[in-house]
Design a protein around this motif. Structure first.
Motif, PDB file in Angstrom:
ATOM      1  N   ALA A 193       0.814  -1.214   0.000  1.00 12.82           N
ATOM      2  CA  ALA A 193       0.000   0.000   0.000  1.00 12.82           C
ATOM      3  C   ALA A 193       0.847   1.263   0.000  1.00 12.82           C
ATOM      4  O   ALA A 193       0.413   2.320  -0.488  1.00 12.82           O
ATOM      5  N   PHE A 208       1.183   3.111  -3.188  1.00 11.05           N
ATOM      6  CA  PHE A 208       0.007   3.761  -3.766  1.00 11.05           C
ATOM      7  C   PHE A 208      -0.455   4.883  -2.836  1.00 11.05           C
ATOM      8  O   PHE A 208      -1.502   4.798  -2.186  1.00 11.05           O
ATOM      9  N   THR A 249      -4.045   6.246  -3.217  1.00  8.88           N
ATOM     10  CA  THR A 249      -5.062   5.365  -2.631  1.00  8.88           C
ATOM     11  C   THR A 249      -5.147   5.601  -1.130  1.00  8.88           C
ATOM     12  O   THR A 249      -6.241   5.691  -0.559  1.00  8.88           O
ATOM     13  N   LEU A 269      -9.507   2.070  -6.724  1.00  8.80           N
ATOM     14  CA  LEU A 269      -8.166   2.467  -6.285  1.00  8.80           C
ATOM     15  C   LEU A 269      -7.359   1.294  -5.749  1.00  8.80           C
ATOM     16  O   LEU A 269      -6.253   1.481  -5.242  1.00  8.80           O
ATOM     17  N   ILE A 270      -7.908   0.062  -5.855  1.00  4.71           N
ATOM     18  CA  ILE A 270      -7.266  -1.127  -5.305  1.00  4.71           C
ATOM     19  C   ILE A 270      -6.559  -1.899  -6.421  1.00  4.71           C
ATOM     20  O   ILE A 270      -7.173  -2.214  -7.440  1.00  4.71           O
ATOM     21  N   PRO A 271      -5.291  -2.232  -6.254  1.00  3.85           N
ATOM     22  CA  PRO A 271      -4.613  -3.091  -7.239  1.00  3.85           C
ATOM     23  C   PRO A 271      -5.295  -4.455  -7.309  1.00  3.85           C
ATOM     24  O   PRO A 271      -5.755  -4.993  -6.295  1.00  3.85           O
ATOM     25  N   GLU A 314      -8.311  -7.166  -3.224  1.00  5.14           N
ATOM     26  CA  GLU A 314      -9.534  -6.424  -2.913  1.00  5.14           C
ATOM     27  C   GLU A 314      -9.974  -6.586  -1.460  1.00  5.14           C
ATOM     28  O   GLU A 314     -10.265  -5.604  -0.767  1.00  5.14           O
ATOM     29  N   TYR A 342      -7.525  -4.909   1.114  1.00  5.85           N
ATOM     30  CA  TYR A 342      -7.641  -3.448   1.117  1.00  5.85           C
ATOM     31  C   TYR A 342      -8.971  -3.004   1.706  1.00  5.85           C
ATOM     32  O   TYR A 342      -9.039  -2.006   2.432  1.00  5.85           O
ATOM     33  N   ALA A 363      -5.080   8.673  -9.263  1.00  2.00           N
ATOM     34  CA  ALA A 363      -5.085   7.579  -8.294  1.00  2.00           C
ATOM     35  C   ALA A 363      -5.553   6.278  -8.925  1.00  2.00           C
ATOM     36  O   ALA A 363      -4.980   5.211  -8.679  1.00  2.00           O
ATOM     37  N   ALA A 420      -3.231   2.797  -9.723  1.00  7.75           N
ATOM     38  CA  ALA A 420      -3.563   1.469  -9.230  1.00  7.75           C
ATOM     39  C   ALA A 420      -3.651   0.443 -10.345  1.00  7.75           C
ATOM     40  O   ALA A 420      -3.865  -0.752 -10.088  1.00  7.75           O
ATOM     41  N   ASN A 434      -5.925   0.490 -12.901  1.00 10.55           N
ATOM     42  CA  ASN A 434      -7.297   0.230 -13.289  1.00 10.55           C
ATOM     43  C   ASN A 434      -7.767   1.219 -14.339  1.00 10.55           C
ATOM     44  O   ASN A 434      -7.266   2.337 -14.426  1.00 10.55           O
TER      45      ASN A 434
END
Length: 441
Positions: free
Chosen positions: A242, A245, A248, A365-367, A371, A374, A429, A433, A435
């Motif tokens: 984390a 990022f 995030t 915002l989550i790699p 999921e 986070y 952001a 990540a 996305n």
């Protein structure tokens, strides 16, 4: 699973919606309406309104006991929820973990039927267990939003999920209102707390049939490790990961602040209406019942506004409304029901929408592949309340003896949260990540 066109995908998504319908009785019936007042009453039965109960040698005012219990529960969740999320990511057994944790919470609610007289220690203990069970199950439930929807449709899916959750909680609360016309306050509280657990269990049964046993990306560590060991490994990896990022984390910090204010206001609403505004059980139940059904409309409406203006702008606008709502609540007159109802409508319009859109923003915002872990950090605030808001409210009341001053202390959460969210560059952001960035953010 992100596709919506196949019958299987639609069926699975409806199963996810149904779990919201089942479990939302906990924040609605248990947290918001009954336990805050009933636990306070049990403590007052033991020591009087102006006395002190003692927890580990610390004297606590009965009016602060519930807020402190929530604070203690959430501190435990700081490690527990990300760990459960990490295990869910590693094992991909999200359905069974979600329903298993939920069952623990629901059974604790069912056991609350035995609380009578001065049983505040047992009441506090059962609430902690129920709170932990609900929170850990919702961590996994939230992570399924990523598995069941594409990035471009998450605002809509999240909003529909929140809306259906409010309907479930509202329907059971409506039945409690009917019951309130026939029984005394203590009996009503015990039955309502118990039936919240029964409802939760009953509607979780078809969820198991609709959701697949294995959901999510493959376990990168393989199956050599135990689930618990893999969970600790993933938790440590997520914390390290984390740091890469920062945007995030910036959004998460903003959310933790403003959502702490939102959840604390909703948690203490019944207590404030009862102890400060001197409203009857009938008025309180009607007001909070009104919130559930207006929140359904509000969640859908704010989801549609997000398509036009972007989720971030809509959430920022909702925080301005929340700030105004706290100011209005401070000025409410004693025993004036229509004012309480009007404020309930105002809060309901932005309540579900702010929560649903915050969830969908964070999901982007989550790699990929992390999921649930986070969302464990995310849910530290969103599980009903975080630790700081109730602590501030409890300390303010204990030092002033005034619920209005305690409520006013929460203004800072909305002001600081608004500023922090406004400073987050969401497009950067989301891209950072890895996305896809939707047209409106």
């Amino acid at each position: 699973m992100a596709a919506t066109s196949t019958p299987d995908a639609v069926r699975v998504r409806r199963g996810w919606y149904l779990y919201g319908w089942a479990s939302h009785t906990f924040p609605t019936v248990v947290v918001t309406v009954f336990m805050s007042r009933y636990l306070t009453s049990l403590a007052e039965n033991a020591v009087g309104t102006h006395g002190r109960v003692h927890v580990l040698g610390v004297p606590i005012a009965p009016g602060s006991l519930f807020a402190y219990t929530v604070t203690a529960s959430t501190i435990l969740l700081v490690v527990l929820m990300p760990l459960v999320g990490a295990i869910a990511d590693r094992t991909r057994r999200k359905r069974d973990i979600m329903l298993g944790c939920g069952l623990v919470g629901a059974l604790a609610c069912v056991a609350m039927v035995v609380l009578t007289g001065t049983d505040w220690p047992l009441g506090a203990a059962l609430f902690v267990v129920a709170y932990l069970g609900y929170s850990t199950s919702i961590v996994v439930s939230y992570s399924l939003l990523v598995d069941l929807s594409a990035s471009t449709e998450r605002d809509h899916v999240s909003s529909v999920g929140w809306a259906i959750s409010y309907l479930g909680g509202g329907l059971l609360l409506g039945l409690d209102f009917v019951l309130s016309l026939a029984v005394d306050k203590a009996t009503l509280a015990r039955i309502a707390l118990c039936t919240a657990g029964v409802w939760w269990i009953a509607f979780s049964v078809p969820v198991r049939r609709r959701l697949p046993a294995v959901i999510g990306t493959p376990d990168p560590l393989g199956r050599a490790r135990s689930a618990l060991a893999a969970g600790f490994v993933q938790l440590a990896a997520t914390i390290r990961h984390a740091r890469g990022f920062p945007l995030t984390l910036a959004f998460l910090a903003a959310f933790l602040v403003y959502n702490d204010g939102i959840q604390t206001v909703t948690t203490v609403a019944a207590q404030y209406g009862d102890k400060e505004l001197k409203l009857s059980d009938t008025v309180l139940l009607l007001g909070i019942l009104l919130v559930q059904f207006v929140a359904y409309v509000g969640a859908i409406a704010l989801g549609r506004l997000a398509r036009v203006f972007g989720a971030k702008r809509v959430v920022l606008g909702s925080l301005v409304v929340w700030l105004g709502a706290v100011g209005i609540a401070y000025e409410l007159q004693v025993k004036v029901a229509w004012q309480f109802f009007a404020l309930a409508v105002l809060i309901a319009i932005v309540l579900g929408g702010a929560q649903a859109l915050s969830r969908s923003i964070f999901s982007r915002l989550i790699p990929a592949g992390s999921e649930a872990a986070y969302f464990g950090f995310y849910e530290i605030s969103d599980a009903g309340t975080s630790w700081l808001g109730p602590l501030v409210f409890g300390l303010a009341y204990q030092n002033t003896g005034n619920y209005r001053s305690a409520l006013a202390s929460l203004v800072v959460f909305f002001v600081v949260g608004f500023v922090l969210l406004a400073l987050v560059p969401l497009r950067r952001a989301i891209a950072a990540a890895g996305n896809p960035v939707p047209d409106k953010v």
